[in-house]
Structures are given as structure tokens and as C-alpha cells.
Design an enzyme around this catalytic site. Structure first.
Site, short mmCIF file in Angstrom:
data_model
loop_
_atom_site.label_atom_id
_atom_site.label_comp_id
_atom_site.label_asym_id
_atom_site.label_seq_id
_atom_site.Cartn_x
_atom_site.Cartn_y
_atom_site.Cartn_z
N ASP A 1 -6.43 -1.61 5.02
CA ASP A 1 -6.03 -2.68 4.03
C ASP A 1 -6.20 -3.87 4.72
O ASP A 1 -5.68 -5.01 4.06
CB ASP A 1 -4.61 -2.69 3.91
CG ASP A 1 -4.17 -1.25 3.25
OD1 ASP A 1 -4.68 -0.75 2.38
OD2 ASP A 1 -3.27 -0.54 3.99
N ASP B 1 0.86 -1.04 -0.08
CA ASP B 1 0.05 -0.25 -0.01
C ASP B 1 0.94 1.32 -0.06
O ASP B 1 2.14 1.01 0.46
CB ASP B 1 -0.96 -0.13 1.18
CG ASP B 1 -1.71 1.20 1.28
OD1 ASP B 1 -2.26 1.57 0.46
OD2 ASP B 1 -1.52 1.64 2.54
#
Length: 795
Positions: free
Chosen positions: A691, A485
Site C-alpha cells: 500500500d 486497506d
């Protein structure tokens, strides 16, 4: 312990020696009502249990006793006021018996005392509270632990001394032969020495374990050893009856088999204890006593009596006993054993401290914000215990072979006996069959994987890497691609508002004020950045605020419906952004994240643009370079604009083809799925909060959790959690996982190879039973010693 919800419990177990013992204990525990999951760790002599509400410690202990194993119990005495008649005693016993962990209760009216036996994890405060709920005032009077593991070790040392005390005289004539001295004990003396070993405590130790395995229909190493030693003794007795004497007898082999096995077991126990050193180091971070302010006075109390809200005083050099907040004083704390962060951290009033941290240079007072059992250190210890007890997929191979090993060895021994009998050599038939029984080593198979897993996961914990289970560690060792990410992972995660652009007739200040009104209820990093920049900005009232995951937020302000979000959201709304295309392109090329402000009433229209800058983490480029040197393909999956993602990727040295921006959470899952369909094993690295789906969908998720939240995040979504946001630890984790699995592969190769070579040699008559026993003991030591090499691992 909390009986109202499922809980994890670690239980020490005495008497386990081999993989068959592990199977027996797991079967016994899985049959106990209330046990949802039982994983047994041979190297640590303990079981990691997941228990449902209503579980009973008495049934756990009873099941293990019936299977032939022992459990450490705490022996406590409660001094009770108000215990006057048998009815009182019965009511009190019933109340205490309901406390989770209590095994036995005995109340004495005459003395006003209650004797208790309980699992060591039982909280003393729970016992006192149960007595008070039953209407009695109680205080803990004595407290001691009956530890069968300590007794087992003492008995093993005693049996080892007896075995070698009787075996060495039998071996002495053999050892003197190279010096030209041909001496021999009379047959009856040899038989007497051997009988001390086989018929005394050393032999009975193995016989009881062999019988327990037979009764559980899971025979183990003890059965093979006892059959071999007994067969050698019986052969020697038969030869004595036929008139043989001196070196023609094999009494020394029957005794030496047992002596070598016990020596190997003793050395193995010492080596196995070293594998759990990391966990014990974490457990040792909790102090036994704590200085607490009660009614205006400072009192030194046991840690178990600390309550939430208590004020605790700490001097330099003391460990922080619980999670809390500094209320007085200034200091530096060392959290290296918790997070792997070697640099001292400054702490002053209002700042948090974590249990297990070392107070370095200042006297401070803290307010306890959690019980010791609920602290970040306690969570970390529980996670490490659970991870070390879990089984990696590769261990299924060893477990399958171990379950079939003893019956197969018995069959090969019988085949050896029949073959040599048919060859007309009955004496050699018995000796070679005995050698087959003794040299076989299922213990090495059973220890090959867990010994390495315990050391590897322990080393990870000491470096601030929390591994959820052994399967995640195995998956990490085999990953080929690591996806990251962007925000909060590769970057600092604290973006700053750097520029505001407005579409006439609005001013930049008006655009910022409207955007800030929409951001007031959001915890998104960009919303927090807007609030940090709000000084002097007038706010409007936003109503009907609604978050749009992956897109933005909408609300009504002054009768207009406003939207603050991504370019994709603007496209879905039909809002044209051409008025600010030039500015947005220039900002995106600088790596800025963009949020557009628009209205849909009375028709879709662009109002302005806000740009945010989020600098890469200082160590990110070096960490990614290390991962690339390890042969891994690196990718970036970002919900930010593709231009912003490319700018960050370029700054960190990533290939442009591996940088993907403008992704929704579902798009990230699709990317992971496509790589896995191509046969790649993928690790996902994220901040552990937004996430979570991607972390769970990858072969192994790695959460870069904020301090104090790491253990919670790891338990929920990720297979591995970094307790400090240091990307270099990802490379460390991959390196350590690979090193651990190399050791496991070596151990399994040794275990299988040892048996593949030694058993045929024994069948062919090339291996004396006595030396077969020594080789078998050495095989187990070899795999444990090889696992201990991981303690010297360095990044």
C-alpha cells in the site's frame, strides 16, 4: 558511521537560548560543505543533520564555534604499536583524520599514543580499523566525553548564584518597607552590587550572547535584556550624579532584570530537559556492556565491540543488546518500550529478539544478526530524533514572527522613550522604555511549538507509534476521514484456503495443483495460503511466470498459458465465469476472497475457482467504533471483490456507501484524490508494503508494519508506523496528535497574547522593569510547563 552514503547525525549544541539562536545555528550549519539538511531543536539543545559523503566534522565544529556555540566532543587516546618516526605519525594522523566524526588528531612518536577529539557518535571500532589499515596495531586506551552542555549548566548555576547574591541585598529594603522599615543603601553601595551583576559573569554571559546575535544579524532576547539592564544602570548613575539617593535610584531594577532572566533560564532548562524524557528512555534501553563468546571463552565487552555473528549470553533481567536470533534457552521478553505491546512474548531457539527488549525469566544465548548501530532500536531512536527536530507547518508562523520580533520591540521601545520625553518626563521615559525591552518574550514564541512536538512525539514512541516528522503529526490531528486497506489491515492478513471449485473435466485436486504451480514464486498473501495448504498436492512445472500487479499471475504449464487472478482479470481475458457464478456469489457473501483459474490456449476457458477466508482482527470493530466517536468518516478501499469487501465492512460496522472493492492501486489513489478535492483531509491505513503508493498520496499515511519492519516502512512511505498490528493504536495516534496540537494552539495563543497585553502596559508606564523581567521569564516557563502536560496523556 558510514561515510559512503548520506547519513543522519544528531549533534548536541551548547549555548542556545531562544529562537534567534536556532536561526543562527541553522544558518551556520547550512553553510558547511556536506550538510544537506539541518534542523535545530531548542528544547533538546541539538541539531539533526543529514550529511552527504565527504562531510567533515572539523568544519561542523568550526562553524558552530565561530557562531558562538559549543559542541560536545569525545576525547580518546589510542595506544599504537609501530609508531617509530615522524613519517609514521604523519601517515597515521592522515588516516585517522579521514574517519567520519574525527575533529582533531595528534600523534606522539615518543609515547606511541595518539590523542583524538571526535563527535560522540564516532565509532571506536572505526578508529582502530583506520589505524590498522595504515599499518599499525592500535587499541583504545582512554575514552571520555567533553560535554559543554554540562559545563554550561554548571556555569549557569554559578552565574545565577552570583546574580541573586548581589541582587537580594538591593531588594531587601524594598521588601522591608511593608513592615514599616524604610532603609536604603548608599548610592555607591547600590552601584557596586549592580556592577557585580552587570559587569561580572552574569552580565557578561548575556552580553556575549547579545554580541553573537548582532554579529550574525539575528538579534535575540539577550540584546533586549542587556539594553534594558544597562539603560536602568545608566539612568541610576545619572541620577546619582544629580544628587539622588535611596529609593529614587533604580540600581536594583538593573540587577533584578538579569537575575530574573537567569532564574527563568535555569528553570526553563530543567523543564525543557523533562520534555525529552521519552527519547532518553529509548536510548537507555541499550546496555553498555555485553557478554560475548570469543575463542571458547565468555568475555564482558563494550557494546561497540559486538560484531555480527557473535554469540551473546543473557541472564534474566538483562536488556537485549542487538537484533538477533535465539540459539539456546527459552524465555519471555518484554518489548513494551519498543512496540507498546504490554504482554510478554515467548521466545525459543530459532525465534528473533529485538534490541532493547527485556529478558524476563530465562537464561538464553542469541546470535547477533545486526550491529547495535543498525538494530531496530537504533533505527527507532534515529527516527524519533529526526521527528522531534523537524518543524511542523504551524511553526513557520512562530518563526516568521520571531525573526521580526526583536526589531519590532526595539522600535516600540524607542517610540515609548520619545513619547514620554515629549511628555516632559525623562526619567519615566527611560524606565518605561526599559520595561518594554525586558517584558517582550520571543522565547515563548520559539518554544511554543517544539516543546509540545517533542513531548507528543516522545509519548507516541513509547506507545509503539513511530512518527516520521512533525508535519505528519500535524496532518493527523486535522484529518477528517480515515481510509483502510482490507487484507492485512482490517483482517489478519493470513488468509486460509477454504474451498476449491472445478469446471469439468478437471477435479478439485487438479485445479488446486495447477493454481499452486502458479503461486510458487509469489509472496502475495493468497499465494502463501495456497502453499500452506499444499500437503499431498502434486505440482506441475510453471515457466515464464509473470506477475500482473493488481490483477494476478500468468505462466505456462504443460504447454498451456494459465492465468490465476481476479474477476477483473478474467473479464480482460474474455473468460466467462458463469459456470461457477452460484458458488462464487455464495462464497463472496460469506466474505471470502476469490481467485479464478483460467487458460487462454487454445481459447479462453474457465478451469476453476479458489476461495480464501481472512478473519477480521479481533480488536478491529472496537477500534473503528472509537474512531467514529472521534468524528471521523471511515472508508474501506480493497482490491478484493466488492462482495468480499462489503462482507468485511458489514462485520466491522462500516457504512455500505464507504466500502469500495475491486480496486487497483491506481483506483485507490483516485479515491484519495477525489476526497481531497472535496476539501477533506485523509489518512490512509495500510500494511506498509503493497500500500506504499496510497500511504504516500494521503495527507498522512499510517503503516501497520510487521514486527521488525516498522521503522523501514515508516521511513519509506508512511508518516506514522504502528510497530504492532493493533488498530486501536490508530485511534490513540489521532487522539494524541489532537491533544498535541491543542497544546500548541494554547502555547501560541499565550505567547502572542502575553506580548499583546504586556508590551502596551509597559509603554503606558504600568509595569516596573524589575517585574517585567520576572513576567518575561514566567512566560517561557508557562509554554514549557503546558507542553509537559502531554506526559500525562492517556488514550
Amino acid at each position: 558511521m558510514d561515510a559512503l552514503r548520506p547519513l543522519d547525525l544528531s549533534v548536541l549544541i551548547g549555548g542556545m537560548h531562544c529562537a534567534a539562536c536556532v536561526r543562527n545555528v541553522e544558518r551556520a550549519l547550512q553553510r558547511v560543505p556536506g550538510v544537506l539538511k539541518a534542523e535545530v531543536l531548542l528544547t533538546e539543545s541539538r541539531a539533526q543533520l543529514t550529511l552527504s559523503p565527504g562531510w567533515q566534522a572539523k568544519l561542523l565544529v568550526q562553524a558552530l564555534h565561530e557562531a558562538g556555540y559549543e559542541v560536545p566532543l569525545t576525547q580518546a587516546t589510542l595506544h599504537v604499536d609501530g609508531l617509530r618516526e615522524p613519517g609514521d605519525a604523519h601517515r597515521l594522523e592522515r588516516a585517522l583524520a579521514e574517519v567520519p566524526g574525527v575533529v582533531g588528531v595528534s600523534a606522539q612518536v615518543a609515547t606511541g599514543a595518539v590523542g583524538l577529539s571526535a563527535l560522540p557518535a564516532t565509532e571506536a571500532s572505526g578508529l582502530v580499523a583506520a589505524a590498522e589499515r595504515a599499518g599499525f596495531q592500535a587499541a583504545l586506551k582512554t575514552h571520555s566525553v567533553d560535554n559543554p552542555l554540562a559545563r554550561e549548566h554548571a556555569r549557569l548555576e554559578r552565574d545565577l548564584l552570583i546574580a541573586w547574591g548581589a541582587t537580594l541585598p538591593l531588594l531587601a529594603p524594598m521588601l522591608l518597607m511593608p513592615l514599616g522599615l524604610h532603609l536604603a543603601w548608599p548610592p555607591l553601595v547600590q552601584a557596586a552590587f549592580a556592577a557585580v551583576v552587570l559587569g561580572g559573569p552574569p552580565g557578561w554571559r548575556l552580553a556575549r550572547a547579545a554580541w553573537g546575535g548582532l554579529r550574525a544579524r539575528s538579534p535575540g532576547m539577550d540584546l533586549l535584556v542587556m539594553l534594558g539592564a544597562s539603560a536602568a544602570f545608566a539612568l541610576s548613575a545619572w541620577l546619582t550624579a544629580q544628587g539622588a539617593s535611596g529609593h529614587a535610584l533604580y540600581f536594583e531594577s538593573s540587577a533584578a532584570i538579569v537575575a530574573f532572566v537567569l532564574l527563568g533560564r535555569w528553570l526553563e532548562a530543567r523543564a525543557k530537559r523533562a520534555t525529552g524524557g521519552a527519547l532518553r528512555a529509548l536510548q537507555a534501553l541499550s546496555p553498555h556492556t555485553v557478554e560475548v563468546l570469543r575463542q571458547g571463552q565468555w568475555h564482558a565487552l563494550p557494546l561497540a565491540r559486538l560484531q555480527v555473528g557473535d554469540t551473546v549470553r543473557l541472564s534474566p533481567g538483562q536488556r537485549v543488546p542487538c537484533d538477533g536470533v535465539v540459539t539456546a534457552g527459552r524465555t519471555h521478553v518484554n518489548e513494551a518500550h519498543l512496540s507498546g505491546e504490554p504482554l510478554p512474548q515467548a521466545r525459543e531457539p530459532g525465534q528473533p529478539v529485538r534490541a532493547g527488549s527485556l529478558n524476563l525469566d530465562g537464561a538464553i544465548e542469541i546470535r547477533a544478526s545486526a550491529l547495535p548501530a543498525a538494530s531496530s532500536l537504533a533505527q527507532l531512536v534515529r527516527l524519533v530524533e529526526s521527528a522531534q527536530a523537524s518543524k511542523a507547518p504551524i511553526q513557520r508562523l512562530a518563526d516568521t514572527w520571531s525573526a521580526r520580533f526583536v526589531p519590532a520591540v526595539l522600535g516600540l521601545s524607542l517610540l515609548t522613550l520619545l513619547g514620554w520625553l515629549l511628555a516632559g518626563r525623562p526619567e519615566a521615559a527611560v524606565l518605561n522604555a526599559v520595561a518594554v525591552l525586558v517584558v517582550a518574550c520571543p522565547c515563548a514564541l520559539g518554544l511554543a511549538t517544539p516543546a509540545a512536538v517533542v513531548v507528543g512525539i516522545g509519548q507516541a514512541a513509547l506507545r509503539g507509534l513511530v512518527v516520521r516528522d512533525a508535519g505528519a503529526f500535524e496532518a493527523l490531528a486535522r484529518v477528517q476521514r480515515v481510509a483502510f486497506d482490507k487484507t492485512g489491515t482490517l483482517t489478519q492478513g493470513e488468509p486460509q484456503l477454504v474451498q476449491v471449485e472445478a469446471v469439468a473435466p478437471l477435479s478439485r485436486l487438479e485445479v488446486q495443483a495447477l493454481a499452486l504451480s502458479l503461486a510458487q514464486g509469489s509472496e502475495h498473501p493468497l499465494a502463501r495460503a495456497m502453499r500452506r495448504a499444499q500437503e499431498g498436492v502434486p505440482l506441475a512445472v510453471a515457466v515464464n511466470l509473470r506477475a500482473l500487479p493488481g490483477l494476478g499471475v500468468q505462466a505456462e504449464v504443460d504447454g498451456r498459458t494459465l492465468h490465476l487472478g481476479s474477476s477483473r482479470h478474467m473479464a480482460e481475458l474474455g473468460v466467462s465465469t458463469t459456470a461457477l457464478d452460484a458458488s462464487s456469489l455464495a462464497l463472496a457473501e460469506r466474505g471470502c476472497s476469490l481467485s479464478w483459474l483460467a487458460t487462454t490456449t487454445p481459447q479462453p476457458a474457465l478451469l476453476g475457482l479458489l476461495a480464501f477466508a481472512d478473519a477480521p482482527r479481533p480488536q478491529a470493530r472496537e477500534a473503528l467504533a472509537r474512531l467514529q466517536k472521534q468524528g471521523l468518516t471511515l472508508s474501506l478501499l480493497s482490491g478484493d471483490r466488492p462482495e468480499s469487501a462489503r462482507a468485511v465492512g458489514l462485520a466491522l460496522g462500516l457504512s455500505p456507501d464507504e466500502v469500495h472493492g475491486g480496486l487497483l492501486p491506481a483506483d485507490k489513489l483516485s479515491s484519495l484524490a477525489s476526497w481531497r478535492l472535496r476539501g477533506e483531509r485523509v489518512a490512509m491505513v495500510g500494511d506498509g508494503l503493497n500500500d506504499a503508493p496510497a500511504l504516500a498520496a494521503a495527507d498522512v499515511g499510517i503503516a501497520m508494519a510487521p514486527p521488525g519492519q516498522g521503522t523501514d516502512v515508516a521511513a519509506e512511505a508512511a508518516g506514522l508506523t504502528l510497530l504492532q498490528p493493533d488498530l486501536g493504536r490508530v485511534a490513540d495516534a489521532v487522539s494524541l496528535a489532537r491533544a498535541t496540537w491543542r497544546v500548541i494552539a494554547q502555547n501560541l495563543a499565550w505567547a502572542f497574547g502575553f506580548n499583546a497585553v504586556m508590551i502596551p502596559l509597559a509603554m503606558a508606564g504600568r509595569l516596573d522593569p524589575m517585574w517585567a523581567a520576572a513576567a518575561m521569564a514566567g512566560s517561557s516557563l508557562m509554554v514549557v510547563g503546558n507542553a509537559l502536560r502531554l506526559k500525562r496523556w492517556r488514550p
